[in-house]
Write a protein that holds these residues in place. Structure first.
Motif, short mmCIF file in Angstrom:
data_model
loop_
_atom_site.label_atom_id
_atom_site.label_comp_id
_atom_site.label_asym_id
_atom_site.label_seq_id
_atom_site.Cartn_x
_atom_site.Cartn_y
_atom_site.Cartn_z
N LYS A 13 -14.51 5.25 -4.59
CA LYS A 13 -13.25 5.60 -3.95
C LYS A 13 -12.93 4.48 -2.95
O LYS A 13 -13.81 4.07 -2.19
N PRO A 14 -11.69 3.96 -2.96
CA PRO A 14 -11.39 2.86 -2.03
C PRO A 14 -11.52 3.30 -0.58
O PRO A 14 -11.19 4.43 -0.22
N PRO A 16 -10.37 3.34 3.20
CA PRO A 16 -9.11 3.10 3.90
C PRO A 16 -9.26 2.09 5.03
O PRO A 16 -10.26 2.09 5.75
N GLY A 58 -1.73 -3.32 -3.20
CA GLY A 58 -2.75 -2.64 -3.99
C GLY A 58 -4.13 -2.75 -3.37
O GLY A 58 -4.33 -3.43 -2.35
N ILE A 59 -5.09 -2.09 -3.99
CA ILE A 59 -6.48 -2.14 -3.53
C ILE A 59 -6.94 -3.59 -3.60
O ILE A 59 -6.73 -4.27 -4.59
N GLY A 60 -7.52 -4.07 -2.50
CA GLY A 60 -8.01 -5.44 -2.44
C GLY A 60 -6.91 -6.47 -2.24
O GLY A 60 -7.17 -7.67 -2.31
N LEU A 100 -7.49 -7.53 2.38
CA LEU A 100 -8.40 -6.41 2.16
C LEU A 100 -9.55 -6.83 1.27
O LEU A 100 -9.41 -7.72 0.43
N ASP A 102 -12.37 -6.01 -1.79
CA ASP A 102 -12.15 -5.53 -3.16
C ASP A 102 -12.04 -4.01 -3.27
O ASP A 102 -11.38 -3.50 -4.17
N ALA A 103 -12.72 -3.28 -2.39
CA ALA A 103 -12.71 -1.82 -2.48
C ALA A 103 -11.97 -1.19 -1.30
O ALA A 103 -12.23 -0.06 -0.93
N GLU A 104 -11.04 -1.94 -0.68
CA GLU A 104 -10.32 -1.43 0.47
C GLU A 104 -8.86 -1.15 0.13
O GLU A 104 -8.25 -1.85 -0.67
N LYS A 105 -8.33 -0.11 0.77
CA LYS A 105 -6.96 0.32 0.55
C LYS A 105 -6.22 0.36 1.89
O LYS A 105 -6.74 0.88 2.87
N LEU A 106 -5.02 -0.18 1.91
CA LEU A 106 -4.22 -0.25 3.13
C LEU A 106 -3.65 1.12 3.49
O LEU A 106 -3.14 1.83 2.63
#
Length: 119
Positions: A13-14, A16, A58-60, A100, A102-106
């Motif tokens: 799960k990304p 936050p 997007g994620i990353g 971000l 690779d596994a981070e979400k804004l």
């Protein structure tokens, strides 16, 4: 078809990354009655991908203050954006791009949006 075997599937799960932003605008020809609320809505639309004029992050991905400015301008064209700064919550505000992992979400929550309005 079920082969009778158990299969383990894992996913990540990304994580936050909470970002704060300070938006300073001039009203110019704005005729509405809640400019701060309209700006927060424009940023929320950008974050959720509900603004077809601006690609969401997007994620990353990475975030530039210019993307926030574009999202606000496309929904509220009758104001002037004086400045926009961004920063991870707890860090200093600035105009640098936030990149971000690779596994981070804004995440930009309404309570982390400060709106300054010049007449």
């Amino acid at each position: 078809e079920n082969d009778g075997q158990d299969h383990t599937v894992s996913f990540a799960k990304p994580l936050p990354v909470n970002v704060a932003t300070v938006v300073t605008v001039s009203k110019k020809n704005y005729a509405g009655d809640d400019l701060e609320g309209d700006i927060k809505t424009a940023i929320a639309d950008f974050m959720s991908g509900d603004n077809p004029e601006v690609d969401r992050v997007g994620i990353g991905g990475s975030l530039s203050p210019f993307e926030i400015a574009a999202a606000i301008s496309s929904e509220i064209p009758d104001i002037f954006i004086n400045s926009i700064t961004i920063g991870k919550v707890g860090d200093s505000q600035g105009t640098s791009v936030i990149t971000l992992g690779d596994a981070e979400k804004l995440v930009i929550s309404p309570e982390n949006i400060t709106v300054n309005i010049n007449d």
